[in-house]
Design an enzyme around this catalytic site. Sequence first.
Site, PDB file in Angstrom:
ATOM      1  N   LYS A  10       1.442  -1.229  -0.191  1.00 45.61           N
ATOM      2  CA  LYS A  10       0.229   0.142  -0.167  1.00 45.61           C
ATOM      3  C   LYS A  10       0.666   1.141   0.172  1.00 45.61           C
ATOM      4  O   LYS A  10       0.686   2.145  -0.559  1.00 45.61           O
ATOM      5  CB  LYS A  10      -0.942   0.558   1.072  1.00 45.61           C
TER       6      LYS A  10
ATOM      7  N   GLN B 286      -4.485  -0.866   9.720  1.00 49.13           N
ATOM      8  CA  GLN B 286      -4.424  -2.746   8.801  1.00 49.13           C
ATOM      9  C   GLN B 286      -4.757  -4.102   9.768  1.00 49.13           C
ATOM     10  O   GLN B 286      -4.665  -3.906  11.599  1.00 49.13           O
ATOM     11  CB  GLN B 286      -3.172  -3.198   8.508  1.00 49.13           C
TER      12      GLN B 286
ATOM     13  N   ASP C 283     -10.721   3.471   3.992  1.00 44.22           N
ATOM     14  CA  ASP C 283     -11.273   1.837   3.862  1.00 44.22           C
ATOM     15  C   ASP C 283     -13.044   1.973   3.830  1.00 44.22           C
ATOM     16  O   ASP C 283     -13.291   0.635   4.023  1.00 44.22           O
ATOM     17  CB  ASP C 283     -11.239   0.824   5.444  1.00 44.22           C
TER      18      ASP C 283
END
Length: 294
Positions: free
Chosen positions: A54, A98, A121
Amino acid sequence: MSAALIDGKTYATALRQRLRKRVDQLRASHGIVPGLAVVLVGEDPASQVYVRSKSKASLEAGLNSFEHKLPADTTEDELLDLLDQLNADDAVDGILVQLPLPKAIDAGAVIDAIDPDKDVDGFHLINVGLLATGEPGLVPCTPMGCELLLRAGVPSLAGLHAVIIGRSNIVGKPLAQLLLRADCTVTMAHSKTRDLPALCQTADILVAAVGKPEMVRGAWIKPGAIVIDVGINRVVGKDGTMRLVGDVAFAEAVPIAAAITPVPGGVGPMTIACLLENTFTAACRRRDIDPDTI
Ligand code: NDP
């Protein structure tokens, strides 16, 4: 018949190249460089790989990347303090924690501590609600990638019957909202669904987001259906080597479906591309810039 391959890798590369140009334009016109902060707690090897990719993808897209690696014994309060700092930092437009987090940390509390405007997200309850009510918000990356792949191949999704196997908060449920918004007729299936094969046979669009290697057999697929395989499963091949397979028995599906995403190289690459898109969108919206004008 042999299904057309829905090449997520190529589509994601094009999306990222286009984004790179938009990032350059945003910098030139407004002096803004969107920034993505990725927070990793602990040493989970798969999570470390995801975080690295990422960050690398962010830099390639011309975004600023901020990595925060915290030890596995980090407390919830310490993580919440870091999120407070990132929420207040104007150089940070997107925050991604994460998952999974260590068991001692309440993931729900952590997600809800992220500023919804920076929640790239799309997991914050505010963004969940915005998606459910059809308002603009930040949309979870994997479902967003699935919708983009479908739209690239199908001129109009209206009226098509989409069966989504899997009702998780990160894939199945948000994808159902997106496809409802696209005027599909949506059916959600899960582990308690009765006669799943028969239900799948009614699907014009069949999405598998289960996490069970090759569970969806060729005979479950309606001839001419579009199959989106979200599953990523590591299995040991006959020669003893590890390989990745999806939730769909790919070789069985190819002669029956009209189009199918491969694993790897289908939905997976779209997830990161959509994360970068969301960071760009967040950077624009936080400053009252319409991202579609850039
Ligand atoms: P979850 O484990 O959170 O959800 C799995 C879902 O599948 C649940 O709703 C469960 O039903 C359902 N399910 C389990 N067994 C069956 C069965 N036998 N029949 C019907 N439904 C069943 O998984 P995720 O949504 O997080 O992930 C799904 C897959 O997608 C995984 O392989 C994951 O690795 C992959 N993934 C891929 C991404 C990408 O970028 N390509 C991103 C995210 C995930 P119930 O609710 O009843 O338990």
